[in-house]
Design an enzyme around this catalytic site. Structure first.
Site, mmCIF file in Angstrom:
data_model
loop_
_atom_site.group_PDB
_atom_site.id
_atom_site.type_symbol
_atom_site.label_atom_id
_atom_site.label_comp_id
_atom_site.label_asym_id
_atom_site.label_seq_id
_atom_site.Cartn_x
_atom_site.Cartn_y
_atom_site.Cartn_z
ATOM 1 N N LYS A 1 0.823 -1.199 0.000
ATOM 2 C CA LYS A 1 0.000 0.000 0.000
ATOM 3 C C LYS A 1 0.867 1.262 0.000
ATOM 4 O O LYS A 1 2.067 1.222 0.223
ATOM 5 C CB LYS A 1 -0.924 -0.007 1.227
ATOM 6 C CG LYS A 1 -1.872 -1.203 1.242
ATOM 7 C CD LYS A 1 -2.824 -1.165 0.066
ATOM 8 C CE LYS A 1 -3.870 -2.253 0.115
ATOM 9 N NZ LYS A 1 -3.353 -3.596 -0.159
HETATM 10 C C1 LIG Z 1 -9.608 -2.414 -1.568
HETATM 11 C C2 LIG Z 1 -9.008 -3.185 -0.439
HETATM 12 N N1 LIG Z 1 -9.746 -3.396 0.671
HETATM 13 C C3 LIG Z 1 -9.265 -4.061 1.729
HETATM 14 C C4 LIG Z 1 -7.984 -4.569 1.725
HETATM 15 C C5 LIG Z 1 -7.540 -5.375 2.886
HETATM 16 O O1 LIG Z 1 -6.373 -4.908 3.480
HETATM 17 P P1 LIG Z 1 -5.366 -5.888 4.239
HETATM 18 O O2 LIG Z 1 -4.550 -6.584 3.212
HETATM 19 O O3 LIG Z 1 -4.575 -4.948 5.089
HETATM 20 O O4 LIG Z 1 -6.174 -6.825 5.058
HETATM 21 C C6 LIG Z 1 -7.166 -4.373 0.606
HETATM 22 C C7 LIG Z 1 -5.784 -4.886 0.585
HETATM 23 O O5 LIG Z 1 -5.294 -5.502 -0.289
HETATM 24 C C8 LIG Z 1 -7.700 -3.685 -0.514
HETATM 25 O O6 LIG Z 1 -6.965 -3.490 -1.621
#
Ligand SMILES: Cc1ncc(COP(=O)(O)O)c(C=O)c1O
Length: 430
Positions: free
Chosen positions: A214
């Site tokens: 990210k």
């Molecule tokens: C649009 C979106 N929502 C939620 C998430 C979930 O995040 P995490 O990987 O920190 O659980 C991601 C991560 O890839 C994402 O791209």
């Protein structure tokens, strides 16, 4: 393939035209490539304090500062009253859905093309995901909330895909008219704005992710924001096994009954890295925005390429540029040329057609009784089959993406633009 790449700038391709000399292009990387002194300083500060837990440490007179500071600064940036650090973006989705009291019997509208947990988080709280088409913003299409809404619809998840704010004005209008809650998923777009305001403050709640890929990262981590004290209290309870500690009472008094939550508390070490990274978000955005503008100035008018619609270009984060060509076969040919020129042209994050995922194909939750889908009925229902998503299917098989990051310089962008122009000519798209 009629590709001639050479280190000799004066070389000609097989048809006698000039070639673009191949040169290395950096891998696209965002926050993690900037990890340095400030991250080290804050992490060391936590280690030396021996206070690794966010709510208390060895010294009762100095409460652990990192997660609290991250929450304060993040809320100020987004423009919400409250922010709550959690263990991941997925945890943040579950916490927010729990805070919104989404549960069995409820439906939640979500873009059919999104990250895995945009779907699984809904199932985890017992509700039914209802998949919606995307449009040329690569975010939820306007009109879908109205089309898909039923008396059981409790919320919609609006995903701001890869650094770009969704077209919030029409989407918010539809959601308000439908009387459903809006959960903004800003996991991929911290700092992006729409019509002069940062995203995350438009909906009832919003979430962020600090996973490695990210814009800002602490490896794992996430955050929930809201302006609503009741939703904040419920989010706190959802992430801390139903508890609401004194720390939060000083933010807003508790009024909600306790309920059984989960445990998604952010640790101080995570908070330290996330805080240092958070302070770099606008620097990352400025760099990528400048580079994407430079790229667009050289390729945006090429005939036959249709660029992603950015609802508010002033708020874009600029780290991925998308354009469509006419057919999937042309897309593969375009990509092959970029790859031959050593230009990365894959998305930086996993995003999937949810109707093709295995958990959708089976309709399974972790236990048979926990599935929100009717077992025994013919499955998948039409609403989860590829035929129901013609717009999404068309859009996701024809785009080319150019990711850029903190290690890209102007000359890299000029090279990428030259190769795009060359591939465009080579494929006779003009
Ligand atoms: C649009 C979106 N929502 C939620 C998430 C979930 O995040 P995490 O990987 O920190 O659980 C991601 C991560 O890839 C994402 O791209």
């Amino acid at each position: 393939m009629n590709i001639v790449m050479s280190t000799d700038a004066s070389a000609l391709n097989s048809e006698g035209g000039p070639v673009v000399p191949v040169r290395p292009v950096p891998s696209p990387c965002l926050g993690w490539s900037l990890i340095g002194d400030e991250e080290e300083r804050l992490v060391l500060q936590v280690l030396r304090s021996k206070a690794l837990f966010r709510y208390y440490g060895p010294d009762p007179k100095s409460p652990p500062p990192m997660v609290a500071r991250l929450e304060r600064e993040f809320a100020a940036m987004v423009g919400t009253r409250f922010a709550l650090g959690v263990t991941s973006g997925t945890a943040a989705l579950e916490v927010a859905l729990g805070a919104l009291a989404v549960g069995p019997g409820d439906e939640v509208i979500v873009p059919a093309w999104s990250w895995v947990s945009c779907f699984t988080a809904i199932v985890r709280v017992g509700a039914k995901p209802v998949l919606a088409e995307i449009d040329d913003t690569l975010c939820l299409a306007a009109g879908e909330i109205t089309r898909l809404r039923t008396p059981r619809t409790k919320a919609v998840i609006v995903v701001h895909f890869q650094g770009v704010a969704a077209d919030l004005d029409p989407l918010m209008q539809e959601a308000r008219a439908a009387g459903i809650a809006v959960l903004e998923d800003c996991a991929e777009s911290p700092g992006a704005s729409y019509r002069g305001r940062r995203i995350g403050a438009y909906g009832d709640m919003a979430i962020f992710s600090f996973q490695q890929q990210k814009m800002m990262t602490s490896g794992e981590g996430g955050l929930v924001v809201t302006n609503d004290p009741r939703l904040f209290e419920r989010a706190v309870r959802m992430h801390d096994v139903g508890q609401y500690r004194d720390f939060h009472t000083s933010q807003t008094e508790a009024h909600e009954p306790a309920f059984c939550g989960s445990q998604f508390r952010m640790a101080e070490l995570t908070g330290a890295v996330a805080l240092a990274q958070f302070r770099r978000v606008d620097q990352i955005r400025a760099h990528c925005r400048r580079l994407s503008a430079r790229l667009l100035s050289q390729v945006a008018t090429l005939p036959g390429l249709k660029f992603r619609r950015i609802p508010d270009p002033a708020g874009d984060s600029g780290f991925e540029t998308y354009f469509w060509v006419a057919t999937p076969a042309l897309r593969e040919a375009f990509r092959a040329r970029l790859e031959a020129a050593k230009i990365p042209c894959q998305q930086m994050t996993g995003t999937y057609a949810q109707y093709r995922r295995p958990y959708v194909a089976t309709g399974r939750a972790h236990a048979p009784g926990a599935t929100p889908f009717r077992l025994g009925a013919s499955w998948p229902e039409p609403a989860y089959q590829v035929e129901s998503f013609p717009r999404t299917e068309d859009l996701i098989h024809r785009f080319v993406v150019i990711p850029v990051g903190m290690d890209h310089r102007d000359e890299d962008i000029d090279y990428i633009a030259a190769v795009i122009r060359w591939a465009h000519a080579d494929l006779r798209l003009g």
